[in-house]
Design a protein around this motif. Structure first.
Motif, mmCIF file in Angstrom:
data_model
loop_
_atom_site.group_PDB
_atom_site.id
_atom_site.type_symbol
_atom_site.label_atom_id
_atom_site.label_comp_id
_atom_site.label_asym_id
_atom_site.label_seq_id
_atom_site.Cartn_x
_atom_site.Cartn_y
_atom_site.Cartn_z
ATOM 1 N N THR A 348 60.108 62.938 11.749
ATOM 2 C CA THR A 348 58.918 63.150 12.583
ATOM 3 C C THR A 348 58.524 61.860 13.292
ATOM 4 O O THR A 348 58.159 61.876 14.477
ATOM 5 C CB THR A 348 57.743 63.645 11.717
ATOM 6 N N MET A 366 50.405 63.707 10.834
ATOM 7 C CA MET A 366 49.898 64.989 10.343
ATOM 8 C C MET A 366 50.851 66.127 10.689
ATOM 9 O O MET A 366 50.917 67.138 9.980
ATOM 10 C CB MET A 366 48.521 65.267 10.938
ATOM 11 N N GLU A 367 51.597 65.973 11.739
ATOM 12 C CA GLU A 367 52.594 66.980 12.109
ATOM 13 C C GLU A 367 53.610 67.156 10.987
ATOM 14 O O GLU A 367 54.034 68.267 10.677
ATOM 15 C CB GLU A 367 53.292 66.565 13.404
ATOM 16 N N ARG A 370 52.013 69.221 8.085
ATOM 17 C CA ARG A 370 51.976 70.660 8.385
ATOM 18 C C ARG A 370 53.350 71.286 8.194
ATOM 19 O O ARG A 370 53.472 72.398 7.650
ATOM 20 C CB ARG A 370 51.464 70.887 9.806
ATOM 21 N N GLU A 371 54.379 70.598 8.634
ATOM 22 C CA GLU A 371 55.742 71.115 8.476
ATOM 23 C C GLU A 371 56.117 71.183 6.997
ATOM 24 O O GLU A 371 56.691 72.183 6.534
ATOM 25 C CB GLU A 371 56.732 70.215 9.223
ATOM 26 N N ASP A 373 54.104 71.294 4.239
ATOM 27 C CA ASP A 373 53.323 72.291 3.508
ATOM 28 C C ASP A 373 53.747 73.712 3.868
ATOM 29 O O ASP A 373 53.762 74.601 3.014
ATOM 30 C CB ASP A 373 51.830 72.100 3.785
ATOM 31 N N GLY A 374 54.087 73.930 5.129
ATOM 32 C CA GLY A 374 54.529 75.251 5.534
ATOM 33 C C GLY A 374 55.864 75.630 4.926
ATOM 34 O O GLY A 374 56.096 76.788 4.568
#
Length: 457
Positions: A348, A366-367, A370-371, A373-374
């Motif tokens: 990232t 933060m990107e 999110r990746e 955790d998803g």
């Protein structure tokens, strides 16, 4: 830092001896987020911690031209760890085949009454769980990162001064041990200016403390490496054992895992850390017929996180691996998820910095969260639930071991573990498993007379 004598490392980052007459807050502003660096200047990233998370992050960054510094205090560190890695990690991280000490194709689950269930009947001929020594795996990953351009610093991270303005550098303080030998090394105090910090420094992360990431609950893992006789070692050549019961852990499992020429015998607990020695004696006693007469060659203990920290990102600092809390409940797996989180974070950073050509900010990091955790959040939730159901009493543990006899359970479990993909797309099988689970829990919970204790062969 004006007036401080600087010694050039590489590129634009500098390591300097600490000048106490000057404040680290005077570190100069470099460039604001989103702005492209001038020619010859690259994004500077310090990775603190050289385990699977840190080494994988440093490797991915260095390969893409990001100016990378990997700080590790002890290059021969042997972390107390079962050492199991999934099959997919070998190819995904391009690991050499000989880094795997043992190819485990048999997993024996042993209940509180010593009922044994053999797991592995659904494995194909080329499928196995890899057993590694952390001192070997970690060194390989660090040296690969170094060969790909990362600067490897043998030093102890002491802390850092956070940026006071956008684009200002982080200033890390560390004791450099380069060229010094012995256990009484004091090192030379130095500082390092960077743009981004990746905290991969384990459960007791100093980076997490500096960015006020918050605390989390942790387990204590205790392990003895034991050299046993050849005939006993032959039993473990392709077998690992997991023991459950109040005598070996009130909320986890104990293990006997094979290494190259010895076995690792250990246990862990969250709720009774002071009792860890008692539980270690418990696993010694339970496994005695198979390890008796062994010589203890190393004793290890270490905290293991139980859940992610409240905060994993602050400004341009981010946590990965154990420092972030990426160890699964129920199975206690951490190596793969550490390495994966480090690599994904680095990827990232590489993408959002355009291969180190521009400054990044908190939104870019933060990107990654999110990746992450998803992709893996559901896995952590399911394993947390399983631990809460099956590790709470010996009756539940007996039920858990009984369920492991089911071929469907073994297939779903091994496929999910070996390839890190969520399995279980058979609605009929899932319904049958649900009913079997409920009936098994009911049976053992309402059993008036517990099963007699069995004797291990």
């Amino acid at each position: 830092m004006r007036g401080a004598r600087r010694s050039q490392l590489v590129g634009g980052a500098k390591a300097v001896k600490l000048n106490r007459s000057k404040s680290l807050a005077e570190a100069k502003v470099v460039v604001c987020a989103g702005v492209t660096f001038p020619e010859g200047r690259k994004l500077r990233v310090a990775v603190v911690g050289g385990g699977p998370a840190g080494a994988s992050a440093a490797d991915a960054l260095a390969q893409q031209g990001v100016e990378t510094f990997l700080i590790e205090r002890k290059l021969d560190n042997c972390k107390p760890c079962g050492g199991a890695i999934p099959l997919c990690m070998i190819d995904e991280f391009d690991l050499p085949k000989d880094i795997v000490d043992r190819q485990v194709r048999k997993m024996t689950m042993i209940s509180p009454t010593n009922k044994e269930v053999q797991i592995g009947q659904t494995l194909k001929d080329d499928e196995f769980i890899g057993m590694v020594r952390r001192e070997v795996l970690d060194d390989f990953l660090r040296q690969r990162a170094k060969s790909n351009g990362a600067t490897l610093i043998n030093g102890l991270f002491m802390g850092m001064t956070l940026p006071q303005n956008k684009g200002q550098s982080y200033v890390l303080t560390y004791n450099d041990y380069e060229g010094e030998d012995g256990n009484a090394r004091k090192g030379t105090k130095k500082t390092l200016e960077v743009d981004v910090v990746i905290g991969a420094d384990g459960a007791n992360s100093r980076v997490a403390k500096d960015i006020e990431a918050g605390d989390y609950e942790y387990a204590i893992a205790f392990q003895e490496r034991m050299r046993i006789s050849e005939d006993k070692m032959d039993y473990y050549k392709d077998r690992a054992e997991m023991y459950v019961g109040e005598d070996v852990s009130p909320d986890f499992y104990a293990w006997v895992f094979p290494k190259c020429d010895h076995v690792a015998v250990g246990t862990g607990t969250v709720i009774d850390k002071k009792g860890i020695q008692r539980y270690q004696q418990g696993i010694r006693d339970r496994a005695k017929p198979r390890i008796e007469g062994g010589d203890i060659i190393r004793v290890e203990a270490h905290p293991i996180p139980e859940h992610p920290r409240p905060w994993r990102v602050k400004d341009r600092a981010i946590l990965v691996g154990d420092a972030a809390g990426y160890v699964t409940k129920c199975s206690g797996e951490g190596i793969y998820f550490a390495a994966k989180s480090g690599r994904m974070c680095a990827e990232t950073i590489v993408k959002n910095s355009r291969q180190g050509a521009r400054m990044i900010d908190e939104a870019d990091l933060m990107e990654h969260l999110r990746e992450w955790d998803g992709k893996y959040g559901p896995t952590y939730l399911v394993l947390d639930l399983l631990q809460k159901i099956f590790y709470t009493s010996d009756a539940a543990r007996e039920s858990f071991v009984e369920l492991c006899e089911e071929e469907y359970v073994q297939k779903v479990t091994f496929d999910s573990y070996l390839y890190k993909t969520v399995q279980g797309n058979d609605p009929v099988g899932d319904l049958k498993l649900g009913w079997k689970t409920l009936s098994s829990l009911y049976k053992y919970k309402n059993q008036k007379t517990p099963d007699p204790m069995r004797t291990l062969a």
